[in-house]
Every structure is written in structure tokens, then in C-alpha cells.
Design an enzyme around this catalytic site. Structure first.
Site, PDB file in Angstrom:
ATOM      1  N   ARG A  89      41.354  93.131 105.255  1.00 27.48           N
ATOM      2  CA  ARG A  89      42.049  92.596 104.087  1.00 27.48           C
ATOM      3  C   ARG A  89      43.532  92.437 104.428  1.00 27.48           C
ATOM      4  NH1 ARG A  89      44.391  95.579  99.018  1.00 27.48           N
ATOM      5  NH2 ARG A  89      45.053  93.746  97.890  1.00 27.48           N
ATOM      6  N   GLU A 178      47.339  94.379  92.517  1.00 25.68           N
ATOM      7  CA  GLU A 178      48.022  95.302  91.616  1.00 25.68           C
ATOM      8  C   GLU A 178      49.076  94.647  90.721  1.00 25.68           C
ATOM      9  OE1 GLU A 178      49.534  98.682  93.743  1.00 25.68           O
ATOM     10  OE2 GLU A 178      47.572  99.275  94.483  1.00 25.68           O
ATOM     11  N   TYR A 307      44.540 106.046  94.697  1.00 22.21           N
ATOM     12  CA  TYR A 307      45.107 107.039  95.619  1.00 22.21           C
ATOM     13  C   TYR A 307      45.069 108.452  95.049  1.00 22.21           C
ATOM     14  CZ  TYR A 307      46.884 103.153  98.366  1.00 22.21           C
ATOM     15  OH  TYR A 307      46.969 102.031  99.144  1.00 22.21           O
ATOM     16  N   GLU A 367      41.850  99.470  98.442  1.00 24.29           N
ATOM     17  CA  GLU A 367      42.881 100.340  99.025  1.00 24.29           C
ATOM     18  C   GLU A 367      42.594 101.776  98.643  1.00 24.29           C
ATOM     19  OE1 GLU A 367      47.061  99.556  98.245  1.00 24.29           O
ATOM     20  OE2 GLU A 367      46.709  97.407  98.480  1.00 24.29           O
TER      21      GLU A 367
HETATM   22  C1  FCB Z   1      49.769 100.241  96.807  1.00 25.12           C
HETATM   23  C2  FCB Z   1      50.185  98.919  97.416  1.00 25.12           C
HETATM   24  C3  FCB Z   1      50.205  98.926  98.918  1.00 25.12           C
HETATM   25  C4  FCB Z   1      50.740 100.225  99.477  1.00 25.12           C
HETATM   26  C5  FCB Z   1      50.076 101.417  98.838  1.00 25.12           C
HETATM   27  C6  FCB Z   1      50.528 102.742  99.357  1.00 25.12           C
HETATM   28  O1  FCB Z   1      50.268 100.329  95.516  1.00 25.12           O
HETATM   29  O2  FCB Z   1      49.304  97.899  97.011  1.00 25.12           O
HETATM   30  O3  FCB Z   1      50.942  97.805  99.352  1.00 25.12           O
HETATM   31  O4  FCB Z   1      52.099 100.261  99.389  1.00 25.12           O
HETATM   32  O5  FCB Z   1      50.249 101.374  97.460  1.00 25.12           O
END
Ligand code: FCB
Length: 463
Positions: A89, A178, A307, A367
Site C-alpha cells: 500500500r 484517515e 494503533y 495500517e
Molecule cells: C497514521 C498515518 C500514517 C502514520 C501512522 C503512524 O495516522 O496514516 O501516515 O503516520 O499514523
């Protein structure tokens, strides 16, 4: 010996739990890795401007060189092959394609991404292209950026230009990355480019981002000739209650609407969360007739970025939706260098929720990853045990979600390479590959080697 074979065994059992055709990927974004900001006709973006503004980015770092990926793309694809990735990606820099944001197309910009896509395909790696990962052409920001409805139309025009060129080859299209961050961090609290601090502007920008997504969908699909899927990536930081007091549950619902539903509900349900604008103490954004239908056109998949989580404690009087009290640090919890709690259940439960409450056809984790302070001694190895555990635990979390029916079809770890972490500059390393910024040398970290082994075991199981 025993530990090695135990962990080998764990890895093998894990590999067996993923469904057929699961995509094993890694993610990056243009401004964070490419460098070459003044080359081949690229126009300036809001991140060039923001990074050059004193006090905005850690030590004034900028993306001028970054990972020099623009010049090292072949070497970087060779690393992807070494890892055994089945998908990659990346994002396309709008100001490379349209230096002024709209109008004149820069053919060298399209050539760069065409070469990237063709090389990936020649190595058996599926290209997933994000059309907007935050590098808005500065020329559009000069006219109000995402506060201006016209930017949504410019985005759809740009999306079509790219799809016309690559619509026969890209495997997955992601309109926006995002939009929550683009809207709130960009125009609300100003932590990201363009650095505007005006909460009402954040709501307006959010609406125009969604509109841009909706307008782009049919224009991308019109040029897709290879059955590619088109979706959007949203970020989620699920809230959990600190206690069971009624005010905590009330604030948790407010937080949830702000953090995880503001932009999801319009896309899937065609409406903003109830009372959201009231709980922000703001006006509704300028919604025109037909907007919500455009925004809620069906997507083929939702990209999920996650995350960490937030733990919410209720307060009196009721806070604004974006000012709910978060409890941190939590004793006994472990945190990454970003100060984000490691909490794999959040990803697992989020995927199940998206499946059960939003009935999405397909989910990709686009992500997920962790920043830790990696040390490189100049040799062949970078030991990053905490990132390795983070990766393993989150993949186990995904398996739990799949077992409960969540249609997760792939995982893209953030990130392939250490890179420019926005306002944090180069101070935070998220890569499964270490980058020595002085020499541009790349070293696959232990987490990357572990990931490569897992992918290999999966492939052997599926063969
Ligand atoms: C997300 C972003 C990515 C990166 C991560 C840690 O919010 O999409 O670009 O910075 O965080």
C-alpha cells in the site's frame, strides 16, 4: 533451543489460522518516504509549507529527502520481495500529478507511479494505491483547502486522471487515508498541515473530504477494467470505560461519535451521528441536497487503521465531544514511543464491531504498527523485540476477529520503512525495515524477518 522451537511452533500455528487469499502487506505514504520534493515537476504541498513553518514539526524536519524512495524504488521493491509481501500500500502525491491541484497534468508524476505499479506487478505484489494521504497541493490550500467545497471536485478530477492511467493495473483503490486526521488535526487543533485551529473548520473540512470521496468513487470505477476494489481508509481509536458510572458511559458515547463514528456513519449509514454537532457545540457543516447520497454510495471495502485505544472517564458537567477525559497512563499498561497504549484487543473488537454493527462487505487492516527507539550498531541486525510482539499480538487479535465472522482479507503493517512521522519528524521509527538517514542504508529489523517467516509459513500451508 526450546524457546526457538516454541516460537517457531507459535508462528506456524498462527500462519495456519489465516484464511485463503489473505493479503500480507506493508504500507507507506508519499510525503513520508519519497523525498524529491522539487523534482520532475512536483508542485508544493501543504506539508512542505507546514514543515517550513517554525515550531510546527520536531526540529523543523521536512520531507525533502525522507527515505529517498523516489530514487530507490527498485531497491525498496527488492526488499518487499525479500519479505515475501503479497501486497503493498503506497500513496500517490497529488502535487506530482497536478502541481496546481487541478488543470495541467504533469506526465512525469504519472510515469513514476506507473513504473512503481508495473514493477510491483512483475514481482507478484498487488498494488494498493491511496489517492490522498495528506499532501494537498498548496495551490488548493491557498483557496481554502478542504474548507472549500471546490476541493472535493478537484479531488474527484485528480482521482479520475490517475484511474484513467492505472485503472487496468492497481488491485485496490483507497480514496482517502484517515480523513479524520486531515479534518481535525489539519483544521481543528492544527497539529498537522495546514495548521488551522478552528473546530468549525474541521467539521466543514470533514464534510468536503467525504464529498470528495463520494464524488471520486464512480469516476475511479469508470476506469477500472481489472475487477479492482475501491474503498476508503478510516482511523479508529476505540474508547473503553474507566468505570461504570453513568457519566462515564455518557462521555464514552460522545467520544465514540467524535473519534470513531463522525466519518464512518455518513459513509455507511448516510447520516452523521445523532447529536454530534450539538455535542461539539458547533454548527452542522454546509450539507447540500444530495450530498449524503453521494457520500454513502456503496464501497467495496473499508480500510481500517488502528494503533491503540482510549480509556474514558466521565466528568461533570458533560464535556464537549472532543474534550472527553482520557485516563493515561494506565498502571501496568505498556506504551509505545508515541505514548500509545499497546492493546491488541482494541483491534480485534473493532473489527468485530464493524462487521456486526456496520455490515461491511470486506475489511482490510490498512495500517497497524508501533514506534520504538531502535538501536542500530552498524551491523546487519536491528533487534526490536517489542515491535515483534506488537505485530504478533495484533495478528492474533485479527484471527480472533475473523473467528467471530469479521471479513478481514488482508493486513498492511505500518510501516515498510522508518520514515517521516509528520509533526514528529524523523524522531519516531515505525518501520519493519530500519533506515539510516545519513547513508540511506536499509536493514530489515527482527520484526521484519519474523513477518517474512510468517508469510513464508502461510504460503507453504496454502500451497
Ligand atoms: C497514521 C498515518 C500514517 C502514520 C501512522 C503512524 O495516522 O496514516 O501516515 O503516520 O499514523
Amino acid at each position: 533451543m526450546t524457546t526457538t522451537s516454541n516460537s517457531e511452533q507459535t508462528q506456524l500455528s498462527l500462519a495456519k489460522l489465516f484464511p485463503a487469499n489473505f493479503l500480507w502487506g506493508a504500507a507507506t505514504a508519499s510525503y513520508q518516504i519519497e523525498g524529491a520534493t522539487h523534482e520532475d515537476g512536483r508542485g508544493p504541498s501543504i506539508w512542505d509549507t507546514f514543515a517550513a513553518t517554525p515550531g510546527k514539526v520536531y526540529q523543523g524536519h521536512n520531507g525533502d529527502v525522507a527515505d529517498d524512495h523516489y530514487h530507490r524504488v527498485d531497491d525498496d521493491i527488492a526488499l518487499m520481495t525479500r519479505l515475501g509481501l503479497s501486497a503493498y500500500r503506497f500513496s500517490i502525491a497529488w502535487p506530482r500529478i497536478l502541481p496546481q491541484g487541478h488543470g495541467d497534468v504533469n506526465p512525469r508524476g504519472l510515469d513514476f507511479y506507473e513504473r512503481l505499479v508495473d514493477t510491483l506487478l512483475s514481482k507478484g505484489i498487488q498494488p494498493f494505491a491511496t489517492l490522498y494521504h495528506w499532501d494537498l497541493p498548496q495551490a488548493l490550500e491557498d483557496k481554502g483547502g478542504w474548507r472549500n467545497r471546490e476541493t472535493a471536485y478537484a479531488f474527484a478530477e485528480y482521482a479520475e486522471i490517475v484511474a484513467r492511467r492505472l485503472g487496468d493495473r492497481v488491485a485496490g483503490w483507497i480514496t482517502l487515508n484517515e480523513p479524520w486526521c486531515s479534518a481535525y488535526l489539519g483544521y481543528g487543533n492544527g497539529v498537522h498541515a495546514p495548521g488551522v485551529q478552528d473546530r468549525q473548520s474541521a467539521l466543514d473540512a470533514g464534510h468536503h473530504l467525504l464529498l470528495g470521496h463520494g464524488l471520486a468513487l464512480p469516476r475511479i470505477r469508470a476506469h477500472v477494467t481489472n475487477g479492482a476494489q475501491v474503498g476508503i481508509t478510516l482511523n479508529f481509536t476505540p474508547g473503553y470505560p474507566a468505570d461504570d458510572r453513568p457519566e462515564t458511559l455518557r462521555d464514552l458515547a460522545r467520544y465514540d461519535a467524535f473519534s470513531d463514528r463522525w466519518l464512518l456513519d455518513p459513509i455507511v449509514r448516510g447520516s452523521y451521528p445523532e447529536d454530534f454537532f450539538k455535542n461539539m457545540a458547533l454548527q452542522a457543516p454546509p450539507i447540500e441536497d444530495g450530498d449524503m447520497e453521494i457520500i454513502s454510495a456503496p464501497i467495496d471495502f473499508l480500510g481500517v487503521n488502528n494503533y491503540t485505544r482510549s480509556v474514558i472517564r466521565g466528568t461533570e458537567p458533560a464535556p464537549l465531544a472532543d474534550a472527553c477525559q482520557m485516563v493515561a497512563p494506565i498502571p501496568s499498561a505498556s506504551y509505545t514511543e508515541m505514548g500509545w497504549e499497546v492493546y491488541p484487543n482494541a483491534l480485534s473488537e473493532l473489527l468485530v464491531r464493524l462487521h456486526k454493527e456496520y455490515a461491511l462487505p470486506k475489511l482490510y487492516v490498512t495500517e497497524n504498527g508501533s514506534a520504538f527507539r531502535d538501536q542500530w550498531g552498524g551491523g546487519e541486525h536491528v533487534h526490536d523485540p517489542r515491535r515483534l510482539s506488537y505485530l504478533q499480538e495484533h495478528l492474533q487479535g485479527i484471527v480472533r476477529a475473523i473467528e467471530q465472522g469479521a471479513p478481514v482479507q488482508g493486513y498492511f503493517t505500518w510501516s515498510l520503512l522508518d520514515n517521516y512521522e509528520w509533526a514528529e519528524g524523523y524522531s519516531k521509527r515505525f518501520g519493519i525495515i530500519y533506515v539510516d538517514y545519513d547513508s540511506q542504508r536499509r536493514i530489515i529489523k527482527d520484526s521484519g524477518l519474523w513477518y517474512a517467516d510468517l508469510i513464508q509459513k502461510y504460503k507453504e500451508e496454502q500451497a
